[in-house]
Motif scaffolding. Structure first.
Motif, PDB file in Angstrom:
ATOM      1  N   LYS A 101       0.853  -1.185   0.000  1.00 16.77           N
ATOM      2  CA  LYS A 101       0.000   0.000   0.000  1.00 16.77           C
ATOM      3  C   LYS A 101       0.889   1.236   0.000  1.00 16.77           C
ATOM      4  CE  LYS A 101      -3.326   2.453   2.789  1.00 16.77           C
ATOM      5  NZ  LYS A 101      -3.664   2.772   4.126  1.00 16.77           N
ATOM      6  N   ALA A 102       0.510   2.211  -0.776  1.00 17.81           N
ATOM      7  CA  ALA A 102       1.245   3.483  -0.780  1.00 17.81           C
ATOM      8  C   ALA A 102       1.082   4.166   0.573  1.00 17.81           C
ATOM      9  CB  ALA A 102       0.712   4.384  -1.889  1.00 17.81           C
ATOM     10  N   PRO A 103       2.099   4.896   1.008  1.00 20.59           N
ATOM     11  CA  PRO A 103       1.980   5.593   2.288  1.00 20.59           C
ATOM     12  C   PRO A 103       0.942   6.713   2.213  1.00 20.59           C
ATOM     13  CG  PRO A 103       3.968   6.284   1.170  1.00 20.59           C
ATOM     14  CD  PRO A 103       3.373   5.170   0.349  1.00 20.59           C
ATOM     15  N   ASP A 104       0.331   6.997   3.347  1.00 19.75           N
ATOM     16  CA  ASP A 104      -0.560   8.151   3.431  1.00 19.75           C
ATOM     17  C   ASP A 104       0.304   9.411   3.465  1.00 19.75           C
ATOM     18  OD1 ASP A 104      -2.911   6.628   3.480  1.00 19.75           O
ATOM     19  OD2 ASP A 104      -2.776   6.369   5.660  1.00 19.75           O
ATOM     20  N   ILE A 105      -0.144  10.433   2.774  1.00 19.40           N
ATOM     21  CA  ILE A 105       0.618  11.680   2.671  1.00 19.40           C
ATOM     22  C   ILE A 105       0.075  12.697   3.674  1.00 19.40           C
ATOM     23  CG2 ILE A 105       1.184  13.636   1.176  1.00 19.40           C
ATOM     24  CD1 ILE A 105       1.076  11.672  -1.184  1.00 19.40           C
ATOM     25  N   VAL A 106       0.987  13.276   4.431  1.00 19.45           N
ATOM     26  CA  VAL A 106       0.666  14.376   5.333  1.00 19.45           C
ATOM     27  C   VAL A 106       1.267  15.626   4.706  1.00 19.45           C
ATOM     28  CG1 VAL A 106       0.977  15.333   7.633  1.00 19.45           C
ATOM     29  CG2 VAL A 106       0.706  12.865   7.346  1.00 19.45           C
TER      30      VAL A 106
END
Length: 105
Positions: A8-13
């Protein structure tokens, strides 16, 4: 053969960088090279910040990089320190760097 791997792609902050820096009046002759160095320092910080998952947003690192390039004083309006989860990545969205002027020591 029985393992199932899910990637899964990382969540972006997203965060903004808003910085005003000042140069010592005694360094006025070097102000052009200091401005160039500060611009590079901010760019290096943006790259450093997004180069590792889970890296906290740390404005102290930004201040350190800018001062190493000749700034006398740094005022950070944004970002503020923020803990980033290990599966997230922090990416700068808007970057604003201003020279506040010359100051006496």
């Amino acid at each position: 053969l029985t393992d199932q791997v899910i990637v899964k792609a990382p969540d972006i902050v997203k965060f903004n960088v808003e910085v005003t820096y000042y140069i010592n009046r005694a360094d006025e002759v070097q102000s052009i090279s200091i401005q160039s160095g500060v611009a590079k320092a901010v760019n290096d910080y943006v790259i450093w910040q997004k180069s590792k998952l889970g890296r906290d947003i740390n404005p102290d690192e930004l201040i350190s990089l800018i001062k190493k390039n000749g700034a006398k004083r740094v005022v950070i309006a944004s970002p503020n320190f923020q803990v980033i989860a290990e599966n997230n990545i922090a990416i700068a969205e808007n970057v604003s760097v201003k020279l506040g002027g010359l100051e006496d020591e």
